[in-house]
Design a protein around this motif. Sequence first.
Motif, PDB file in Angstrom:
ATOM      1  N   THR A 139       1.669  28.359  12.348  1.00 19.26           N
ATOM      2  CA  THR A 139       0.701  27.363  12.968  1.00 19.26           C
ATOM      3  C   THR A 139       1.339  25.837  13.223  1.00 19.26           C
ATOM      4  O   THR A 139       2.526  25.718  12.813  1.00 19.26           O
ATOM      5  CB  THR A 139      -0.392  27.205  11.791  1.00 19.26           C
ATOM      6  N   ASP A 140       0.407  25.206  13.848  1.00 15.83           N
ATOM      7  CA  ASP A 140       0.790  23.807  14.234  1.00 15.83           C
ATOM      8  C   ASP A 140       1.362  23.000  12.671  1.00 15.83           C
ATOM      9  O   ASP A 140       2.090  22.248  12.657  1.00 15.83           O
ATOM     10  CB  ASP A 140       0.001  23.039  15.071  1.00 15.83           C
ATOM     11  N   GLU A 141       0.392  23.539  11.861  1.00 14.23           N
ATOM     12  CA  GLU A 141       0.678  22.946  10.589  1.00 14.23           C
ATOM     13  C   GLU A 141       2.017  23.135   9.745  1.00 14.23           C
ATOM     14  O   GLU A 141       2.445  22.343   9.218  1.00 14.23           O
ATOM     15  CB  GLU A 141      -0.665  23.248   9.803  1.00 14.23           C
ATOM     16  N   ASP A 142       2.221  24.474  10.025  1.00 18.21           N
ATOM     17  CA  ASP A 142       3.479  24.723   9.436  1.00 18.21           C
ATOM     18  C   ASP A 142       4.614  24.053  10.072  1.00 18.21           C
ATOM     19  O   ASP A 142       5.631  23.326   9.515  1.00 18.21           O
ATOM     20  CB  ASP A 142       3.789  26.287   9.730  1.00 18.21           C
ATOM     21  N   GLU A 144       4.305  21.002  11.592  1.00 19.72           N
ATOM     22  CA  GLU A 144       4.286  19.730  11.170  1.00 19.72           C
ATOM     23  C   GLU A 144       4.818  19.346   9.647  1.00 19.72           C
ATOM     24  O   GLU A 144       5.364  18.426   9.368  1.00 19.72           O
ATOM     25  CB  GLU A 144       2.911  19.082  11.228  1.00 19.72           C
ATOM     26  N   THR A 145       4.788  20.351   8.746  1.00 20.81           N
ATOM     27  CA  THR A 145       5.226  20.481   7.591  1.00 20.81           C
ATOM     28  C   THR A 145       6.888  20.452   7.636  1.00 20.81           C
ATOM     29  O   THR A 145       7.549  19.397   6.803  1.00 20.81           O
ATOM     30  CB  THR A 145       4.697  21.675   6.645  1.00 20.81           C
ATOM     31  N   GLU A 148       7.791  16.826   8.854  1.00 13.37           N
ATOM     32  CA  GLU A 148       7.717  15.774   7.751  1.00 13.37           C
ATOM     33  C   GLU A 148       8.793  15.903   6.659  1.00 13.37           C
ATOM     34  O   GLU A 148       9.307  14.918   6.216  1.00 13.37           O
ATOM     35  CB  GLU A 148       6.189  16.063   6.775  1.00 13.37           C
ATOM     36  N   ARG A 266      10.523  20.067  17.795  1.00 14.95           N
ATOM     37  CA  ARG A 266       9.323  20.920  17.402  1.00 14.95           C
ATOM     38  C   ARG A 266       9.379  22.298  17.627  1.00 14.95           C
ATOM     39  O   ARG A 266       9.137  23.098  16.913  1.00 14.95           O
ATOM     40  CB  ARG A 266       8.122  20.269  17.853  1.00 14.95           C
ATOM     41  N   ARG A 270       9.778  25.503  14.786  1.00 22.93           N
ATOM     42  CA  ARG A 270       8.808  26.462  14.916  1.00 22.93           C
ATOM     43  C   ARG A 270       9.616  27.915  14.965  1.00 22.93           C
ATOM     44  O   ARG A 270       9.286  29.042  14.317  1.00 22.93           O
ATOM     45  CB  ARG A 270       8.120  26.614  16.379  1.00 22.93           C
TER      46      ARG A 270
END
Length: 476
Positions: A139-142, A144-145, A148, A266, A270
């Motif tokens: 996911t996009d959240e993965d 972004e984590t 971060e 990014r 991924r």
Amino acid sequence: MKSTVENLDPARLKLTVEVPYEELKPSLDAAYTSIGSQIQVPGFRRGHVPQQVIDQRVGRASVIQEAVNNKLNDFYREALNESGRVPMAQPEVEVTELPNLTGAQGGQLVFTAEVVVRPEIELPELDGLEITVDPVAITDEDVETELENLRARFGSLKAVTRKAKTGDFVTIDLTAVIDGEEVDSASGVSYEIGKGNMLTGLDTALRGLKAEESATFTTTLAGGEHEGEEAEVTVTASAVKERELPEADDDFAQMASEFDTIDELRGDLRDQVAARKAGDQAIAARDGLLDVLREKVVFDVPEVLVDQEVSAHLKAEGKEDDDPHAAEIRDDITTGVRDQIILDVLAEQTEVNVSQDELIDFLIQTAQQYGMEPAQFMQGAQQANQIPAFVSEIARNKSLAMALRQVSVKDSDGKDVDLTEFIGSDELDAQQLVSEVERVASPTDADSAGSGSSASSASAASSASSASAASAASAE
């Protein structure tokens, strides 16, 4: 030699071994020669003393004792091999009859050996098993984590005057008091609020504190002489800092990676997430297969083996066998011994071999885990006779990888999962074997490569993919 087997229980047998004098005679002759070279008898050269004179001088019993001691283990192993059982502990041996101690040479050696053996178990057919794992979803959240986390590595800490909150970094002093007496203290400790990896209640106590402010809370001590005891702990925040992160832009991408743009970074993150989750999927498949084997293979674990493992665990912690901790760890150790037996049988059925390169790689990795030099660790392992245990551990890990080739692995959506990257395949093994044989047999190598090295090289090649796969699948 004649041996009989009596099954005392499913995991313990008694061997009765009868060795006629003729079979023991070579060992008796060797004992006479050895003893004769150590004594000096007038009229005879050292090492040329007749057997009858040795009997008179040192006693035939001494000769028989040396002969039996030198050969008993060989007779035991031969009898055990004939039984077809696998020993799990040292035997209890009793000699019940010896060759003639007086008079004419003759008689026989008879002894019994009681030994704990591996229970005879039957594994299910692997090609009929199906393992279900979670699908790989990125996911996009993965992403972004991951981003971060990368930004955090390049972040900086800045002192603040506000109240501390979760995510802040604090420098703290701690004092623990029990019944009015200070029992422990620490100062200058760096801690991130919210990590929860020190004392229970510490995060709550720190939230809201400013620099040089203190708070007191009740908790259970997690280490030291008073581990497990309840204490009043006073914490003082001598400094409060927040982490400032760099902006997630092209400049950051160029600083933190080989990429020019944040979008390229990014994309790479991924891919990293996908690779990690695929590895997690392989681990889940391995664990799922082991769970299935545990469920389908039911047998009683020999209590004596569990007792030995519990005792060894307690000894390593400096505790006695009657320590209450023994009851706490017994179930886990029983499960571990059960798994070991299942995987040993699986390794035999999948015909797992462990190459020298695999053993060396394992020893190097283990040495690194213990913070030791590989050469020092290997030397210690050899002196402690731990190498066979390490070989068995590698074989168990490889057995699960080899077995996964035969089972059906699907995700919860019903799609087939390809684990070739982690467990290899029979086809790849065959290709590697052919390539290695062709390389060794090529004219340029013919002069330097003998037939012995060809065979060993080919053997190493045939196990290469499954070895690396087992290592990848067992890494958590």
